[in-house]
Design a protein around this motif. Sequence first.
Motif, PDB file in Angstrom:
ATOM      1  N   SER A   1      -3.388   6.862  -3.643  1.00 37.02           N
ATOM      2  CA  SER A   1      -2.976   5.633  -2.966  1.00 37.02           C
ATOM      3  C   SER A   1      -3.127   4.449  -3.915  1.00 37.02           C
ATOM      4  O   SER A   1      -3.943   4.465  -4.842  1.00 37.02           O
ATOM      5  CB  SER A   1      -3.807   5.419  -1.702  1.00 37.02           C
ATOM      6  OG  SER A   1      -3.491   4.180  -1.110  1.00 37.02           O
ATOM      7  N   SER A   2      -2.346   3.386  -3.630  1.00 36.08           N
ATOM      8  CA  SER A   2      -2.417   2.141  -4.421  1.00 36.08           C
ATOM      9  C   SER A   2      -3.174   1.045  -3.682  1.00 36.08           C
ATOM     10  O   SER A   2      -3.103  -0.116  -4.055  1.00 36.08           O
ATOM     11  CB  SER A   2      -0.987   1.680  -4.741  1.00 36.08           C
ATOM     12  OG  SER A   2      -0.287   1.405  -3.532  1.00 36.08           O
ATOM     13  N   CYS A   3      -3.847   1.385  -2.614  1.00 37.45           N
ATOM     14  CA  CYS A   3      -4.549   0.385  -1.810  1.00 37.45           C
ATOM     15  C   CYS A   3      -5.915   0.905  -1.395  1.00 37.45           C
ATOM     16  O   CYS A   3      -6.213   2.088  -1.553  1.00 37.45           O
ATOM     17  CB  CYS A   3      -3.707   0.000  -0.597  1.00 37.45           C
ATOM     18  SG  CYS A   3      -3.238   1.417   0.413  1.00 37.45           S
ATOM     19  N   GLU A   4      -6.710  -0.061  -0.845  1.00 41.70           N
ATOM     20  CA  GLU A   4      -8.030   0.294  -0.355  1.00 41.70           C
ATOM     21  C   GLU A   4      -7.937   0.595   1.130  1.00 41.70           C
ATOM     22  O   GLU A   4      -7.302  -0.143   1.883  1.00 41.70           O
ATOM     23  CB  GLU A   4      -9.018  -0.880  -0.597  1.00 41.70           C
ATOM     24  CG  GLU A   4      -9.293  -1.190  -2.046  1.00 41.70           C
ATOM     25  CD  GLU A   4     -10.071  -0.076  -2.731  1.00 41.70           C
ATOM     26  OE1 GLU A   4     -10.796   0.660  -2.049  1.00 41.70           O
ATOM     27  OE2 GLU A   4      -9.901   0.072  -3.955  1.00 41.70           O
TER      28      GLU A   4
ATOM     29  N   GLU B   1      -3.810  -5.946   4.507  1.00 37.86           N
ATOM     30  CA  GLU B   1      -3.033  -6.576   3.445  1.00 37.86           C
ATOM     31  C   GLU B   1      -2.650  -7.975   3.942  1.00 37.86           C
ATOM     32  O   GLU B   1      -2.010  -8.106   4.995  1.00 37.86           O
ATOM     33  CB  GLU B   1      -1.779  -5.769   3.118  1.00 37.86           C
ATOM     34  CG  GLU B   1      -1.055  -6.312   1.913  1.00 37.86           C
ATOM     35  CD  GLU B   1       0.086  -5.382   1.495  1.00 37.86           C
ATOM     36  OE1 GLU B   1       0.463  -5.399   0.323  1.00 37.86           O
ATOM     37  OE2 GLU B   1       0.602  -4.617   2.367  1.00 37.86           O
TER      38      GLU B   1
ATOM     39  N   CYS C   1       0.859  -1.194   0.000  1.00 30.89           N
ATOM     40  CA  CYS C   1       0.000   0.000   0.000  1.00 30.89           C
ATOM     41  C   CYS C   1       0.883   1.228   0.000  1.00 30.89           C
ATOM     42  O   CYS C   1       1.668   1.442   0.917  1.00 30.89           O
ATOM     43  CB  CYS C   1      -0.913  -0.036   1.220  1.00 30.89           C
ATOM     44  SG  CYS C   1      -2.077   1.356   1.242  1.00 30.89           S
TER      45      CYS C   1
ATOM     46  N   TYR D   1      -5.549   0.025   6.670  1.00 29.31           N
ATOM     47  CA  TYR D   1      -5.830  -0.855   5.547  1.00 29.31           C
ATOM     48  C   TYR D   1      -5.394  -2.269   5.938  1.00 29.31           C
ATOM     49  O   TYR D   1      -4.629  -2.465   6.876  1.00 29.31           O
ATOM     50  CB  TYR D   1      -5.094  -0.392   4.283  1.00 29.31           C
ATOM     51  CG  TYR D   1      -3.606  -0.509   4.363  1.00 29.31           C
ATOM     52  CD1 TYR D   1      -2.944  -1.640   3.853  1.00 29.31           C
ATOM     53  CD2 TYR D   1      -2.828   0.499   4.950  1.00 29.31           C
ATOM     54  CE1 TYR D   1      -1.577  -1.741   3.929  1.00 29.31           C
ATOM     55  CE2 TYR D   1      -1.479   0.395   5.031  1.00 29.31           C
ATOM     56  CZ  TYR D   1      -0.837  -0.723   4.514  1.00 29.31           C
ATOM     57  OH  TYR D   1       0.525  -0.838   4.591  1.00 29.31           O
TER      58      TYR D   1
END
Length: 873
Positions: free
Chosen positions: A798-801, A856, A775, A854
């Motif tokens: 961002s590259s994540c939820e 992961e 992330c 988040y």
Amino acid sequence: MTRFPAILFLLTLHSSSAVWGQWNLVQDALPSGANCIQITSDAFNQRGAAWHTCPLHLGASFHLEFEVNLGMNNNGADGICFVLQQVSNESSGPLSTNGAQIGYGSTDGNGVFGSRSLAIEIDTFANDGSPGTGDDNQSDPASDHIAIFRDGSLQHNSPNELSAAVQAHPVDENIETGINYPLDITWNAATMLLEVYFDGSLRHSLTIDLVADLFDGNPFVFWGFTGSTGGLSNTQSFCDNSLYYSSYMDGLAVQEPSPLVACVGDTVSFTAQPLTPTVDVLWDTSNDSVIDVTAGGSYAMTGFNSAGCPTHETFDVEILDPALQLLIDSDLTICGGSEATLSATAAPNATIAWDGVEGTTSVTSEPGIHEVTATVGACSTALEVNVTFQPLPQINFALDGVPTAGPIVICEGDAIEVEAVPSMNAVAFWEGSETHLLTVNGSGTFVATSLIGGCESNPQSIEIQTLPLPEGSFSASPQSLCWETTGEIGFDLFNDAFIVSWDLPSGTTDLSEAGAGVYTAHLIHNNGCEATSTFTYNMLPPIATGLSNPLPLCDNDVVTLNVTGNVDAVSWNVGGDDATLPVVSSMGSGPFVANVELGACTQSDTAYVTWWPTPSVGTQPDTVNRCVLDAPYSFVWPTQMDAPVGSWVWSVNDEPATSGYSAFEEGEYTVEIRDTFTGCKDSHTVHVEVLPNLSLVASAEEPLICMGDSTTVHAELLPVLDTDPYEIPFSLTWSTEDGAGFFDNVAGGEHYVTATNACGSAIAVAVVQEEYCGCHVWIPNAFTPDGDGLNEGFKIESSCEWDVFSFQIFNRWGELVWATNDADQPWDGGAPELGDGEHYLPDGWYPYIVRWEYREAGKLSRKQKVGRVLVVR
């Protein structure tokens, strides 16, 4: 200052009697070394006194020199007094109270010394009567001071204060320093002047009749010091250094009665005699009872009575001087007379006598010694005069040893020697001379005198007449001869003259064809006097023009031909009448003829000029620019119009370059062409400017970044062949839109930068690779909400939820201006959280806090970033 109660004072009072040298010590006074006495110790409620055993007679002057020490405690007390009184000088004598009265005064004004006393107070404590202190109100000044009082009172500003208080030391307010200070007290009985000196400075000067006004007509007084302490204390003392005073008067006399008299030049002895009560007496200058006197003046005597008390007196010795002086020479010569008047002078009260006959003058016809005397009292002196009667001599004259009375006749220009011959073996001399011989070469009346025994004869004179000489005048035409020519000589006679003969120069036989040389005419006057007249006929030398052929020179030069000889006029065949002629190559090689004049003489002279060809460097630039990677600059040599005398040689910066020259380096290049034989040359300087080509490299700070991150690419210019890449203007261009200068903030990929200047361009590339790092959050550092459609909002990428998201913006005072929990909502630069209606904030930096959560791989992570964002409109 706090005082102890009177009862305590009485309990601590004790009696004391002691004698120290010639001092009687009272109560607490103690000896303190040779000639020194301590009045009080450094203790409370002390009082003491020291009275000199010898009284003091105020009818005589005194000079008393002491040193006083007032202790070393600046907060101590109370001081000392120098006292004159008529009560007692015994050890059991009276003493006043302690404290502020300093052993002398009393608060009721009726001191122990009664109404006939005087005190010179040296007070070291200010008794101002402050409430609650117990101090006596003396109205003391703040500084340590000196005042003069009478009749037992030390109250300032009262009738008892004879001389008001002054600061004791001329500079320092405090004298409680532990230092011995000089204290001098003087009394002049004649002028009735009392003076007090402290540390060499006059502090009081009081004129008072002490005997009549203070001591009721009685001149005898006792004297000494008193002092005291009270609730404060100091060690207080004095030393007697030199005491000059008289205890009594009329006790001295001289063996001979006054006035004491001696004759000038004699040595007379006088013996000192004691008169009752004096038992011992000495002269001050001899320290003996006898004194030898050779000069008038005052001589002091000191005597002592049986108690050792002194008396002083001064006796005047008069020196009698008849002061006899002659008003005539002691060797008196009377010239041509038979009587002499003798005169002398002496002191006004002296009697003068010549040869025993009283009188200041005497007339005598007797030669020889005459005596004059002068008498004053028993003193007499004598002088002598030797009188001589001298007859006057006579003068005669002689020429060549033959006596003559004149007048004497001579031809003009002749010289004769006339002798003055005296009688009586006298010495003769001519007027204005010191000899009896006189050389005469002209007319006039000449005077001589003679001298014998200091007597000069009457002047005698002789006349000498001068006859004129024959005269004539030469004439010549021309006045001077030109070189190798002849002229004509003439001669005019006058003054009754005749020509006897001629002397002609060699080669000349006729005055009408006269050559150079000396011509002499021998003349005679009809009075018989002869003379010659001479003329020198000059021939002028050849005219020296100084004109010469100059050395050969280059045809672009200028040569100046010069006539350097002494001439009157010059003219040139090419024009001009100056002594100098400038010549250039266009005027040719000549001839250049100078026609000169000197007097009536003329002459010509010729010069030629040789010209050499001058080469040319041609048209060369002043400045040449080349890039460092370009080919060198090559110089081009033009063909010369003229052939060289020797050969043409090219050089650049003094290096041979006949076959050509190429310039690589930047700098000055001086091109020259020269004739090897003549040295004729031409030159030109060319500035070669070497400009830099560009070399560029680019590198990323982080060649591998996480996806969504950014890094900085740096560009750098490198020197090419030692040139400065920044010497001339250049520009940098980035392939990314926002790149500027030597830095660019980039994401992954290839990024190009181009550098360009006047010598071309250079390109560099930097490669940034991306990888997945989990992330990743990317936060910009600036945005421009200015309505142009670009960078209008500030948003987190961002590259994540995210499971949880919080974004807050603050101003510089820490106040929340904007917040959101929606990751997709950008900030537009407003401030809705302030609640004051101001939607847009001013430009500047604003702090932020970003928090998120988040998951992961099933694992929960919590993150936070804090930073600043720049708002630019």
